[in-house]
Every structure is written in C-alpha cells, then in structure tokens.
Design a protein around this motif. Structure first.
Motif, PDB file in Angstrom:
ATOM      1  N   SER A 180       0.290  -1.353   0.145  1.00  0.00           N
ATOM      2  CA  SER A 180      -0.139   0.082  -0.010  1.00  0.00           C
ATOM      3  C   SER A 180       0.983   1.469  -0.491  1.00  0.00           C
ATOM      4  O   SER A 180       1.582   1.131   0.287  1.00  0.00           O
ATOM      5  N   THR A 222      -1.890  -5.299   1.746  1.00  0.00           N
ATOM      6  CA  THR A 222      -1.450  -3.665   2.473  1.00  0.00           C
ATOM      7  C   THR A 222      -2.435  -4.598   3.710  1.00  0.00           C
ATOM      8  O   THR A 222      -3.286  -4.920   3.174  1.00  0.00           O
ATOM      9  N   HIS A 224      -4.842  -1.261   3.617  1.00  0.00           N
ATOM     10  CA  HIS A 224      -5.497  -0.495   3.646  1.00  0.00           C
ATOM     11  C   HIS A 224      -7.148  -1.074   3.292  1.00  0.00           C
ATOM     12  O   HIS A 224      -6.753  -1.823   2.467  1.00  0.00           O
ATOM     13  N   ASP A 228      -5.135  -1.318  -2.230  1.00  0.00           N
ATOM     14  CA  ASP A 228      -5.056  -0.828  -3.143  1.00  0.00           C
ATOM     15  C   ASP A 228      -3.578  -1.627  -4.140  1.00  0.00           C
ATOM     16  O   ASP A 228      -3.056  -0.821  -4.434  1.00  0.00           O
TER      17      ASP A 228
END
Length: 569
Positions: A180, A222, A224, A228
C-alpha cells in the motif's frame, strides 16, 4: 554453482496419470525442457560476478546466450528491442535478431517506497546511463532503458549505497512485493504492512532456495481498506481485515494472474495474524516451487496448480505440510473504501498531507525525477511512494506547502487533478523497447488521452464513474487488459488488404472497487478490432453511448455486460 535443493521431506502426492508435469515433489527434479536445464546448470544469482568481472569489462559480445537470455534476468536485466523491427516480425525472429545491445534495467521497490536520497540516485542513473528514460511500472518498479553492460556495476554501486537493489527483479523468482502506498500514514488503515514487507524482502530476496521457481511469483500486501494492491491478480496477496476475535490481520488470496490464460485469485478463507504473515508467504512460495508445473512454461504459474487443487486442498497442504499448524478461519475484506490510486490531496493521520499525482501512462524521465526530488525537498518531504497504477504519492507534506507542491507537480506533467482519461489510462512498455510487443503503446495511449480530453470535454462532468483504459503491446497483459473497462491487446490488423498496428478489444473487466460488486474479466466482442489510428474514435463513441444509454448508478462494466454486441462496436 547456485541451484535449488530438492524439496524437503514431506508427504509426496502421487503423480497424475499420463505425462509428467515436472512437479518436483511428484515427478522428481530431472529437467524436462531447455529452460529448466539451464536453471539447474547454473543459478541466476551467480551471474553477477561474471557481469562485474567479465562482461562489463569485455563488452556485450562476451555474454553467452544462457546468461544473456536467462540468468541476467535474476538481476533485473533484459535486452531491449532493436530499433526498426516492425511488429509483424515479432513472432518470426529469433531472440538474437530482436535484441539490441542495450538493456532494460528494473529496480525493485518493495512497497513502492523511496526516500528523497534514493529518488535523487534514481534520477542520476537515468540521466547518466539511461538516456533520460524512466518509467513507473504497474508493479511499483522503476524501469530504465538504453543501459550498457559496461555501466551496470556502477549502477549497482549507486543503488546499493542507498539501500536499493535489482536482485530478483525479474526471472523465475519472488519478484517485487507490492504494498500500500499509504502504509503507516493513513488514518483509516487497518494495519501497517511495512513490517511484513520488510521481513519478506530481508529474509527471502536472494534466498538460494527460492531462485529456481517454475516461473515468476508475484506478491502483494496491503492494510488499507481501498484494497490498493490489485490483490486479485497476484500469486499471493495478504489483504488487511479485522477478525472479530483476533483483531487486525490478513485475509489470504492465492493463484491470480493474467497473460494469455487469465485467472483471478481465490480466497483460502484463512486468517493470517501479522506475526505469521512472512511465514505464510514462505509456505505458499515453497508450494509453488515444489508442486508448480515445469514441463511447459505456458502452464508454469501458480494459478494452474490452484485450478487443479482448489482452495480447500491448497489450504490443507499449506497448513499440514508447510506451516505445521492450522490457520483460523477469517472474514473477507469489505468492498474498497475508495480509489486505490490515491490521486489528489488527502489528510494523513498525523495532520500532514499526502499528495498523489498522475504521470501520463507511467512515462516520466530523469529530468522529471530530478525536478520531483527538488519539489520534495522544498515541501519538507523525505518520502515518496509509487503505486500499482503507475502513479506516485508524496508523503508528509505540511499543509502550508501543499499549494506550491501541487503547482510544481503540474509543471512537471504530474497532475494532481487529472482528467478521468489521464487518471485511468495505463500502458505497458510496447514496441519501443519490448521484444514481445507488436504495437506501440506509450505514445499511442498518451496521444489518445490528449485527444479524448479534447473531444469529451463536454461530457466529462457527466462521467461520474471511472472508465479504465489499458493499452498492451502483446497478449501477455502487462497492462492488465482483461481487468480494464476497455482493454486493448496489441496485434496486426488488416484493413482493405493493408496491415496496420491495432488492437483486439476486451470490454467490461475490472478489479474490486467502491462502485463494483466484484472483480471480473472483460468480454471480447466477436471480430471487434480497432487500428491504432482509430483508437480515439472508438473510445469516444463507446463513452458517449454509455453516458447516453445507462441508467442511474450503472458502471461501465455493468453496462457492457448487459448490451448486445452491436452496441459495442
């Protein structure tokens, strides 16, 4: 000699009836093709000494074929395409006929992370050794062109002096770990993947036991909620989730990949605590090493093994034979919270700002990198991240310096408020440098973006859902054509008896997004091909039809899969 040992003792699966697939844990390690023979005859890591002590001193002509077209990839080096060879000859020429005496060099940037000092070094390498070239790839790498073998040792010296490397950047190895771009700074982050990425790269990049995989191995981590790192198309992805009893950790995905046989990754349903993430990653890559198919390179990715075993069996083998203990069941990630390219100005959890900017189809330059470094310094930032969407994100910007930074980025052609077409268009390297390519991509896509911005200015305010346009120079899908709204696969097309560069069209693909229920592969429309010259006309026509015909809330991909083929031409 650097070779990979036989798989450790464990339960061996019985061979399938019929011809061997070259699975080490089933069929033994005897090589079944020339590529496997070359890897066992000498490992990719050992070629570095020859590059430094022989080839860089004696020149390009001193490099034998097995190193030139094989082992040098373990250090991020591919020969680039000789200028002047048209796309119609790509499939008919031998590698030595296609190859120039210069290299593409890939610098792996795990997590896409760069310091200001590292950025300045990358800029200097571009201007000093790469004729000013530099591209941001969709794997968060920097790629150079026009690299001479004589300059490689000095390039390595500069990179390694600031903690960068090209080790395992290409070849049948664990390649760069996507991460991320907002790792450690986002207020809505589930957990920071940096420790996991650092542990994987520290322990396993350059590990001799992982240097002879069946083919490349792609990873992503990731924490997030925007998801992403394009987790559906990696061999392994660890995606941040919150377990109702165990707290933050990772959901495990395995077996994604595109190219000529696209397949989306599948959840194993397993929850991975943060302190076991590197161990689980290591288990999955070793399954690939031991059970991956090696007889045919076209069937040598992990996705083919997962297709045979299924997620439940894969998880059983991972837990019983490689981890020695079970993983808890866990939840799936929620729908992404927003765009994963992180373009624009946003607040960090510490009150400062991060600023995401879009170059045009990932194409930058040494001059841009130098200018970018100066902008970071002026803004008081020491950190930059590249994204899996060919974008970049400047971190840690004080609020009172954002305006000047945005103005400076725009002056470098790095738009913080790009048009929908500039923001959502990607392109691979293409025929300019790639030996596999059939058509131009970067210039074609950039010209299409400019033309679409002009032609569709009157409807841009009505385009409230992104339409991704991905342009690829060959069938291998480095630009992810099957998971784009409009994916273009380069080929030669015939118009009125004349051959021209053009594209086969894929429509309606996409990865997880805030306005999409689930990832899916695009559809091909029978006989639908466009020439490179017709590309802006085709996209304009399709976008206008979508805007006029859709019902409220329709995404482009959703609309594509409901209309008849004639409406898509």
């Amino acid at each position: 000699m650097t070779t990979t040992t036989n798989p450790p003792d464990r339960t061996v699966r019985p061979p399938r009836p019929g011809r061997s697939n070259g699975q080490w844990a089933v069929d033994g390690t005897a090589p079944l093709n020339a590529n496997e023979e070359a890897k066992q005859a000498g490992g990719g890591l050992e070629v570095r000494e020859r590059i430094e002590q022989v080839y860089a001193r004696e020149g390009f002509a001193s490099i034998p074929a097995d190193d030139l077209n094989g082992r040098m990839r373990w250090w991020g080096l591919y020969t680039q395409r000789r200028p002047g060879i048209d796309g119609g000859r790509t499939a008919t020429l031998e590698p030595h006929e296609l190859s120039d005496e210069y290299f593409m060099l890939r610098v792996r940037l795990d997590g896409g992370a760069l310091t200001l000092e590292q950025l300045r070094v990358l800029a200097g390498i571009s201007t000093d050794f790469a004729r000013g070239t530099a591209d941001i790839s969709d794997r968060q790498n920097i790629q150079y062109h026009w690299i001479a073998i004589e300059d490689v040792p000095e390039i390595w010296r500069r990179l390694e002096a600031v903690g960068l490397q090209t080790t395992d950047a290409c070849g049948d190895t664990p390649r760069v770990v996507l991460g991320s771009p907002l790792a450690g700074i986002a207020a809505d982050e589930i957990l920071d993947p940096t420790p996991v990425i650092d542990e994987i790269t520290r322990r396993f990049v350059g590990d001799p036991e992982l240097q002879n995989l069946p083919r490349k191995f792609k990873s992503a981590v990731t924490g997030h909620p925007s998801l992403d790192v394009v987790h559906e198309i990696n061999d392994i992805s660890l995606v941040g989730v919150v377990h109702p009893d165990l707290g933050p950790g990772y959901d495990l995905w395995v077996g994604g990949g595109l190219s000529t046989a696209p397949r989306l990754a599948e959840r194993l349903g397993a929850f991975v605590p943060e302190d076991r993430a590197a161990e689980v990653w290591h288990g999955v890559v070793r399954i690939f090493r031991d059970y991956g198919y090696r007889r045919l390179r076209t069937k040598a990715r992990l996705k083919f093994l997962l297709a045979e075993w299924g997620p439940a069996e894969f998880r059983r083998v991972l837990e019983e034979d490689y981890l020695g203990s079970a993983l808890p069941d866990g939840p799936a990630p929620a729908r992404p919270s927003g765009p994963g390219d992180h373009v624009g100005v946003h607040a960090q959890k510490d009150g400062r700002r991060y600023v995401g900017a879009a170059p045009t189809v990932g194409r930058i330059s040494g001059e841009v990198l130098h200018g970018l470094a100066d902008l970071l310094a002026a803004a008081g930032s020491d950190r930059l991240r590249l994204t899996p969407h060919q974008k970049l994100v400047v971190l840690d910007v004080p609020e009172d310096r954002v305006e000047d930074l945005v103005t400076g980025l725009e002056g470098l052609g790095l738009s913080v408020s790009p048009s929908p077409f500039r923001r959502n268009t990607m392109a691979c390297t293409g025929i300019e440098f790639c030996k596999l390519a059939i058509v131009d991509t970067k210039a074609t896509a950039a010209a299409a973006v400019t033309e679409l911005e002009r032609r569709l200015a009157d409807v841009t305010d009505r385009l409230d859902t992104p339409i991704t346009l991905h342009v690829n120079g060959c069938p291998n899908s480095c630009a992810r054509i099957q998971v784009a709204d409009i994916g273009l696969k380069g080929q030669i097309v015939t118009v009125d008896g004349e051959q021209q560069p053009g594209f086969q069209v894929h429509l309606g693909g996409g990865l997880a997004s805030a306005d999409r229920d689930e990832a899916g592969l695009g559809r091909t429309v029978r006989g639908l091909k466009v020439t490179a010259a017709e590309l802006p006309d085709f996209v304009e026509r399709l976008v206008r039809r979508f805007i006029d015909d859709r019902t409220s809330g329709d995404t482009f991909s959703g609309w594509v899969h409901t209309v008849n083929e004639e409406e898509l031409r």
